[in-house]
Design an enzyme around this catalytic site. Sequence first.
Site, mmCIF file in Angstrom:
data_model
loop_
_atom_site.group_PDB
_atom_site.id
_atom_site.type_symbol
_atom_site.label_atom_id
_atom_site.label_comp_id
_atom_site.label_asym_id
_atom_site.label_seq_id
_atom_site.Cartn_x
_atom_site.Cartn_y
_atom_site.Cartn_z
ATOM 1 N N SER A 74 0.848 -1.193 0.000
ATOM 2 C CA SER A 74 0.000 0.000 0.000
ATOM 3 C C SER A 74 0.881 1.239 0.000
ATOM 4 C CB SER A 74 -0.880 0.009 1.258
ATOM 5 O OG SER A 74 -1.474 1.274 1.473
ATOM 6 N N TYR A 107 0.401 -0.038 10.783
ATOM 7 C CA TYR A 107 -0.019 -0.473 9.444
ATOM 8 C C TYR A 107 1.069 -0.159 8.422
ATOM 9 C CZ TYR A 107 -2.647 -0.643 5.057
ATOM 10 O OH TYR A 107 -3.065 -0.936 3.779
#
Length: 327
Positions: free
Chosen positions: A155, A181
């Site tokens: 990501s 994350y």
Amino acid sequence: MQSPLPSGFGATTTAAEVIEGIDLTGKHAVVTGGYAGLGLETVRVLLGAGARVTVPARDMDKARRALDALDVELLPMDLADPASVDAFARTLVERGDALHLLINNAGVMACPLERDARGYERQFATNHLGHFQLAVRLWPLMRKANGARIVSVSSRGHRFSPVVFDDPHYQHRDYDRWTAYGQSKTANVLFAVGADARGKADGIRAFSLHPGAIMTDLARYMSEEELRGFGVIDEHGKPVAEVAQGMKSVPQGAATSVWAATSARLDGMGGLYLEDCDVAPLLLTDTTDIAELRKMAGVRPYAVDADGAETLWALSEEQTGVSLDRG
């Protein structure tokens, strides 16, 4: 190598368009998270091209409902449970069939602090360590393919944090769900660099990618206010799927994964980070403003650093107890 080709595709390209004209008959693919969101779309298009697909699932009931109309093999597996990963891999290895595509698509994003039985932080354990263990266990099957690809779905969130090697599990620093994350997504990129370095001699090439911003179940830990702030939903609470507004549809979001797994344009290449169905440039800006970063393409140099990839590989072997040498 981290430079656009160009590929001829772009942000609006769909997974079906990417795979058009490609025949995957006789190829076997494993797609983690293949029963929801981008993973489910990836499974659909691979099947449509003739591939045989195996989907490991933590929630078997949900997976059965989602995959009911599709001819896939469904087996139980929980990325956060090492014994479960080993059991899934053992089933495939005992059969001995070659594995041509391993698409590490499953993940968790921005969850509250949770730890597994080993004391490992959930996002790092699930997004990276579980996939690392799975790939190493399935390595013999990929070697048998005489041409396999590992696709690591990362990501742009990797820009939130490098891997903090001396405290990956937040034992000595305050937990922040977004830096956690980001760290796990950086690990996804570094894993592809390390896997490609080890696999290319045997025809195993690895890639990582940013699929785009898409409204899926991955956002389940985000509040409505956060979703609106990220531009994921509109003022009426409805998902946004307009590339011009920085958001993709699910078919567009799955396109880069499918391109990474199947495109002949990537033959002889590996260890690269991809975006919008092309090789992404390096992102060298010093800005840390999230709104600005969301508008920029590219990968942070720390995420494709060969030395960092080696450090992560050694850490992953230590924390999983699994290695290509020891099995």
